[in-house]
Design a protein around this motif. Structure first.
Motif, PDB file in Angstrom:
ATOM      1  N   GLY A 237     -41.830-129.001 -69.392  1.00 30.09           N
ATOM      2  CA  GLY A 237     -41.001-127.830 -69.122  1.00 30.09           C
ATOM      3  C   GLY A 237     -40.086-127.460 -70.261  1.00 30.09           C
ATOM      4  O   GLY A 237     -40.288-127.849 -71.409  1.00 30.09           O
ATOM      5  N   ARG A 238     -39.066-126.699 -69.939  1.00 28.16           N
ATOM      6  CA  ARG A 238     -38.147-126.164 -70.939  1.00 28.16           C
ATOM      7  C   ARG A 238     -36.722-126.377 -70.453  1.00 28.16           C
ATOM      8  O   ARG A 238     -36.477-126.443 -69.250  1.00 28.16           O
ATOM      9  CB  ARG A 238     -38.425-124.683 -71.160  1.00 28.16           C
ATOM     10  N   PRO A 239     -35.780-126.546 -71.397  1.00 29.83           N
ATOM     11  CA  PRO A 239     -34.406-126.833 -70.984  1.00 29.83           C
ATOM     12  C   PRO A 239     -33.765-125.641 -70.265  1.00 29.83           C
ATOM     13  O   PRO A 239     -33.965-124.491 -70.655  1.00 29.83           O
ATOM     14  CB  PRO A 239     -33.688-127.107 -72.309  1.00 29.83           C
ATOM     15  N   VAL A 240     -33.024-125.942 -69.217  1.00 32.56           N
ATOM     16  CA  VAL A 240     -32.280-124.903 -68.508  1.00 32.56           C
ATOM     17  C   VAL A 240     -30.879-124.846 -69.109  1.00 32.56           C
ATOM     18  O   VAL A 240     -30.003-125.633 -68.776  1.00 32.56           O
ATOM     19  CB  VAL A 240     -32.185-125.203 -66.996  1.00 32.56           C
ATOM     20  N   THR A 241     -30.694-123.942 -70.031  1.00 34.03           N
ATOM     21  CA  THR A 241     -29.401-123.794 -70.691  1.00 34.03           C
ATOM     22  C   THR A 241     -28.596-122.705 -69.995  1.00 34.03           C
ATOM     23  O   THR A 241     -29.078-122.083 -69.040  1.00 34.03           O
ATOM     24  CB  THR A 241     -29.598-123.409 -72.163  1.00 34.03           C
ATOM     25  N   SER A 242     -27.380-122.469 -70.509  1.00 33.26           N
ATOM     26  CA  SER A 242     -26.553-121.397 -69.933  1.00 33.26           C
ATOM     27  C   SER A 242     -27.224-120.042 -70.111  1.00 33.26           C
ATOM     28  O   SER A 242     -26.877-119.088 -69.422  1.00 33.26           O
ATOM     29  CB  SER A 242     -25.169-121.398 -70.596  1.00 33.26           C
ATOM     30  N   HIS A 243     -28.189-119.971 -71.029  1.00 31.13           N
ATOM     31  CA  HIS A 243     -28.907-118.700 -71.218  1.00 31.13           C
ATOM     32  C   HIS A 243     -29.657-118.278 -69.963  1.00 31.13           C
ATOM     33  O   HIS A 243     -30.012-117.122 -69.815  1.00 31.13           O
ATOM     34  CB  HIS A 243     -29.905-118.834 -72.382  1.00 31.13           C
ATOM     35  N   PHE A 244     -29.879-119.224 -69.072  1.00 32.41           N
ATOM     36  CA  PHE A 244     -30.631-118.914 -67.867  1.00 32.41           C
ATOM     37  C   PHE A 244     -29.789-118.226 -66.788  1.00 32.41           C
ATOM     38  O   PHE A 244     -30.325-117.504 -65.971  1.00 32.41           O
ATOM     39  CB  PHE A 244     -31.254-120.176 -67.276  1.00 32.41           C
ATOM     40  N   SER A 245     -28.479-118.491 -66.790  1.00 27.03           N
ATOM     41  CA  SER A 245     -27.730-118.020 -65.627  1.00 27.03           C
ATOM     42  C   SER A 245     -26.355-117.423 -65.932  1.00 27.03           C
ATOM     43  O   SER A 245     -25.741-116.838 -65.052  1.00 27.03           O
ATOM     44  CB  SER A 245     -27.565-119.168 -64.625  1.00 27.03           C
ATOM     45  N   SER A 246     -25.895-117.547 -67.168  1.00 31.29           N
ATOM     46  CA  SER A 246     -24.540-117.066 -67.465  1.00 31.29           C
ATOM     47  C   SER A 246     -24.543-115.622 -67.951  1.00 31.29           C
ATOM     48  O   SER A 246     -25.227-115.281 -68.930  1.00 31.29           O
ATOM     49  CB  SER A 246     -23.903-117.966 -68.541  1.00 31.29           C
ATOM     50  N   ILE A 247     -23.760-114.787 -67.269  1.00 29.70           N
ATOM     51  CA  ILE A 247     -23.612-113.393 -67.682  1.00 29.70           C
ATOM     52  C   ILE A 247     -22.979-113.318 -69.072  1.00 29.70           C
ATOM     53  O   ILE A 247     -23.387-112.512 -69.907  1.00 29.70           O
ATOM     54  CB  ILE A 247     -22.715-112.628 -66.677  1.00 29.70           C
ATOM     55  N   GLU A 248     -21.991-114.159 -69.305  1.00 32.90           N
ATOM     56  CA  GLU A 248     -21.319-114.148 -70.603  1.00 32.90           C
ATOM     57  C   GLU A 248     -22.337-114.456 -71.716  1.00 32.90           C
ATOM     58  O   GLU A 248     -22.327-113.834 -72.776  1.00 32.90           O
ATOM     59  CB  GLU A 248     -20.180-115.197 -70.642  1.00 32.90           C
TER      60      GLU A 248
END
Lengths: 486, 486
Positions: free
Chosen positions: A73-84
C-alpha cells in the motif's frame, strides 16, 4: 496563483473525510488502513496485487523490521484528509480551485443496508470541507451503489441539493455488472436530468494474472497503476458505447480519468472492429445508424489531463475533435507524492509533468492552455454559480443538518429528450421542478412519454434490452420522475 | 502499384500454409478450424470468448440452421492460404511487397516433441511461397517456443539461413511465463545477434471476465479484438521494459503490432509510475540509471501503422521521437474483410483507413508518408538484400530439401556488445561466422566474455536475475555462440 480571469482548477484530486478513514481502519480485508511498527504513517492498501504482501507481513508478525519501501500500500499522510494540507498543496502549485472527490474504491464495499447513510455522511463531510474553504473547494459526491434502487435514487436527490456538489465520482462496477448494465440506466438518467456529470475513475484494474509471475515482487505498483487503471476505464466506456448507453441517455456527460485511459488512442481500432463485426452491421434492412465513438467523444465525454506527456495530451485533444475545450487539468493528489526523499510540501513532479504537457502541447500562456488549466472546468462544472441547478431557489440548502432533509427531495426530473447528435448548446435540459417530497416519498405522476418511446425503441432494436432496466422502471413506476428522500 | 522509388510494403499480413491448416482441422480445442453445415467456408476459432458459442452449436448438433453471422470464429477463405489471392489483394491496394507471417496463435499449442519439426515445415512452406512470388513476398518465421531450448536455438539457426526470412513473429507468452522471463534472454540474444527483428503480435487478449456478462452475446468480437489485443501487447512490452530486457539485449529490435497496442498513449503514465515507485528509485546510493520508456521507443522499437485513425498514428509518430522513421504500414490481411455484402476482391476499408491515416497525418505524396508506406520497411528489414545476413555467402541456401541441413548451422554468434544508449548506426552487430555444424552439433568454444560480464553485472544489480536464464546458459555452456542444427 493565477489571475481571476484565468483560474487554475484541479478536477482530479482526492480526499478522505474522517468518517471514511475510520471505516477503513476498522476493516480486515481490502480496502483497509493499517498501521505497521516499521513505518511512521499508516498504510492504505487497496490493490488486489498488494494482498499477498499484506498477508505475509501479518502472518510473520514481524512488521517492525519491514522497511517502508516494502510495506504494502501507500502511506496515509495528512495529504489524505487535511484541508490545510490540501490548500497548501493548491497554493504551492498555483491551483485556485479543487473539485475534490473520495478516492477509490469509494463505497463499493459497504453493506447494502448501510450504504445510503454512509454516502450521506460522506457527502455532508465533503460539504463542510468545501464550506470551510469557501470558493476554493467543490466536490464530486459518492453514490451508495450497493444500496437498494430507491435509496440510490434518493441519494441523487440529496447530493443535488448540496451547494458545492458538482457531479459524482463513479467506479466501473456500477451496480455490480458494469456500466453497460441496463439496470443502471435510470440512475444515469437521473444524474443527467439533474446536470450531475459523472467523473469516471478506475479502481479494480485487471485480473492480477495478466501481470505475470514477476510483477508483485519486482515491479512495485507500476503495472496495475500505469496499465490496469487506464485499461479498466477504457473497457468500461467501450462497454457503455457498445450497449448504446450514450444514445439511451443523450444528456449524460462523463469526465474520464487519466485522459480517457486509452480511449483516444484506441478509438480508431474500436470503430474499425465495430464496422467489421457482424453484430453491428445494422441488419439486412439498411444503413447502420449508430454514432461513432468519435462522435460520442466530441458530444458527451470530457477528459482530464492527467496523462503525464505531451504525446498523450495531444492525442486526447485530437480525439476530442481537435479542440482543447474538452480537456480538464488534474493532479491525482494525494497520490504520486515526490519520490525518495523529496519534499512533499514543495512541487510535485506528478503535477508539474501534467502542467508542462499542457504548456508544451498548447503553448504557454495561450488561450487554449488556459482553458485546459481551468477555464473548461469553470464552464463545464459551473464553478461560480451559487445555485448549481440554475434555478436560483436554493440558497442555504447546504446548511441542513442531519435529520433536516426538508429540501433533499428537490430534484429536476425531466428526463433527457434531446438527441445525442444535436449540438451541445441545444441539448441542455429544460429543467423543471417537482413538488417537494417531505415526510413521505411524494412523486410526480408524469411519466416521461419520450423516455417510454425511446425505451421501447431500444428494446425493439435489441440494444438496451432485457429484464433489469425495465423491471426497475416498473418497480419504481411513476417514481421515475422524482426521488424519495432518504 | 507505386513507382520503384517508393515501394509500398505491408509488414502486418498473415498466411496459413497448407500444413498449418491441416493441423488446425485435426484439433478438437481452440485454435481449430471446423466446418458447419450452415456456412460455405469453414470457421477458424481462436478466441477463448468464442468457445461457449462453439460448444453450444456442437452440443445442439444442429449447426445447419445457424446463420454464418452467429457461428463462432471467422470464415477461412482463400485469403488465408492462396498466394494468388494474396497477390490480388496486394495489387488491388497498391502493395508492392508483403512480409507475410503465420497468424496467432502460431505454434503455441504444439507438443514440445513436435514443435521443432513443425516450425521447420512451416518455415519451409513460407520459403516456397515467397519463392513462388519472387520479389513480392518475404516472411517472418515462427519459432517452436514449446520445444526444448536446444531445439529452439537450432530453429534460429535454421530460419537465419532462409533467403526470404526477415525476422520472427512472436506472441506474448514466450516460453510460458511472458517476455519478461529471464529464460528467454538467450533466445532474444540469438535473434538480435542474427539481426532477426521480432514482430510482436497479440493473441491471448485479456481474461474474458473483464468484458462483462453481456459481451459474448451482444458485442461480437469487438472487445477482445479492439481492446484485448492492444492491451496484451502493451502489457507484454511494459513487462519487458520493467525487467530490463531492453538493456540486457540492446541490439534487440521489435516491431509492435497495432502501433504498439496502447504504448504511445500510456508511455507518460508508465514513466510517471516508475518514477514514483519505491521499487525503481535507484537505491539509496544514487541516481537511477535506467533508460526511459521513451528512449526505448526511439532506440529499439518500431511500430506498425495498423491503428485506423490519424489520431492514433500521430501519437505513434510522436512517441517515436516525432519522426516517421519508426512507423511501418500494415494491413492485418486476411482479417477484417469488407463487412456485410462487401466485395472481398475489391478495396478493403480496413486497409484504406490505415492508408488514409498516413496521408492525413503526414501529407499525401510526402517523403514522410512514403517512408511509412514502405521506405522504412525496405530499410529496416533490408528487403532488397540478397543475403539477409549481409555476409554474401549464402546463395541457394533456401533450396535445401528436408534432410539437407548442411548450411543450417551457419549463424552469427556475436552477442550484442553495444549499449542501448549508443546511436542506432553504432549499434550494428559486428557479425562473425562460426564453423559449419554438419553431422554433429559442432559449436564454437568461444564464450563471449562481454556477455558473461554483462550477465554478472545484471545478476548483481538484481534485474535479469535468478535461476532460469543462468541455468539455461550453464546448460548450453559454450553452445551459446552457436546453434545445433535440427
Amino acid at each position: 496563483m493565477s489571475s481571476s480571469k484565468s483560474k487554475v482548477v484541479d478536477v482530479h484530486t482526492h480526499m478522505y473525510p474522517p468518517a471514511y478513514v475510520e471505516l477503513l481502519e476498522s476493516r480486515k480485508t481490502i480496502p483497509l488502513i493499517r498501521r505497521f511498527a516499521g513505518a511512521d504513517d499508516p498504510r492504505y492498501v487497496i490493490l488486489p496485487a498488494e494482498v499477498e504482501a499484506l498477508e505475509k507481513i501479518i502472518a510473520s508478525g514481524d512488521d517492525a523490521s519491514s522497511s517502508a519501501a516494502h510495506l504494502p500500500g501507500r502511506p496515509v499522510t495528512s495529504h489524505f484528509s487535511s484541508i490545510e494540507q490540501k490548500l497548501h498543496f493548491m497554493d504551492t502549485h498555483g491551483i485556485d480551485i479543487s473539485v475534490i472527490s473520495l478516492a477509490n474504491p469509494w463505497l463499493d464495499f459497504v453493506a447494502s443496508a448501510d450504504a445510503g447513510e454512509t454516502a450521506k455522511t460522506v457527502s455532508q463531510d465533503f460539504s463542510r470541507m468545501c464550506e470551510a474553504a469557501e470558493g476554493r473547494l467543490y466536490f464530486f459526491a459518492t453514490l451508495p451503489l450497493t444500496a437498494p434502487p430507491e435509496t440510490l435514487l434518493a441519494s441523487i436527490g440529496h447530493i443535488r441539493s448540496l451547494r458545492y456538489c458538482r457531479g459524482v465520482i463513479l467506479g466501473t462496477t456500477g451496480l455490480g455488472n458494469g456500466l453497460d448494465d441496463p439496470a443502471l440506466v435510470p440512475i444515469l438518467h437521473a444524474l443527467a436530468a439533474n446536470r450531475l456529470p459523472i467523473f469516471l475513475h478506475p479502481h479494480y484494474g485487471l485480473p492480477s494474472e495478466v501481470w505475470g509471475p514477476r510483477a508483485t515482487e519486482e515491479y512495485g505498483h507500476v503495472l496495475p497503476l500505469a496499465l490496469g487503471f487506464p485499461m479498466e476505464t477504457t473497457i468500461a466506456v467501450a462497454r457503455m458505447y457498445l450497449a448504446g448507453v450514450f444514445d439511451a441517455v443523450p444528456d449524460l456527460r462523463m469526465l474520464l480519468a487519466h485522459s480517457g485511459g486509452t480511449l483516444p488512442f484506441l478509438a480508431g481500432r474500436i470503430e474499425s472492429c465495430v464496422a467489421h463485426d457482424a453484430h453491428f452491421d445494422g441488419g439486412s434492412s439498411g444503413t447502420p445508424t449508430r454514432r461513432t465513438i468519435w462522435q460520442v467523444l466530441r458530444e458527451q465525454i470530457y477528459l482530464d489531463a492527467v496523462i503525464y506527456s505531451e504525446v498523450g495530451l495531444r492525442a486526447a485533444i485530437d480525439a476530442s475533435g481537435g479542440t482543447p475545450d474538452r480537456l480538464l487539468f488534474g493532479t491525482d493528489h494525494p497520490f504520486f507524492p515526490p519520490p525518495r526523499d523529496g519534499d512533499a510540501q514543495g512541487l510535485w513532479e506528478s503535477v508539474t509533468w501534467n502542467a508542462a504537457a499542457v504548456k508544451g502541447a498548447l503553448g504557454e500562456g495561450s488561450a487554449a492552455a488556459a482553458k485546459v488549466m481551468g477555464g473548461n472546468a469553470v464552464e463545464v462544472l459551473r464553478l461560480y454559480e451559487e445555485d448549481r441547478s440554475g434555478a436560483g431557489e436554493e440558497d442555504g440548502v447546504v446548511e441542513e443538518e442531519e435529520g433536516d432533509s426538508d429540501r433533499e427531495g428537490e430534484v429536476e426530473t425531466v428526463v433527457a429528450t434531446t438527441k445525442g447528435d444535436k449540438k451541445e448548446e441545444e441539448s441542455k435540459v429544460e429543467a423543471k421542478k417537482v413538488e417537494e417530497a417531505k415526510e413521505e416519498q411524494k412523486v410526480t405522476e408524469e411519466k416521461p412519454e419520450k423516455e417510454e418511446e425511446e425505451g421501447k425503441k431500444g428494446r425493439e432494436e435489441g440494444r438496451i434490452e432485457g429484464g433489469p432496466v425495465w423491471s426497475v422502471l416498473d418497480m419504481l413506476g411513476t417514481q421515475l420522475g422524482g426521488f424519495p428522500s432518504i
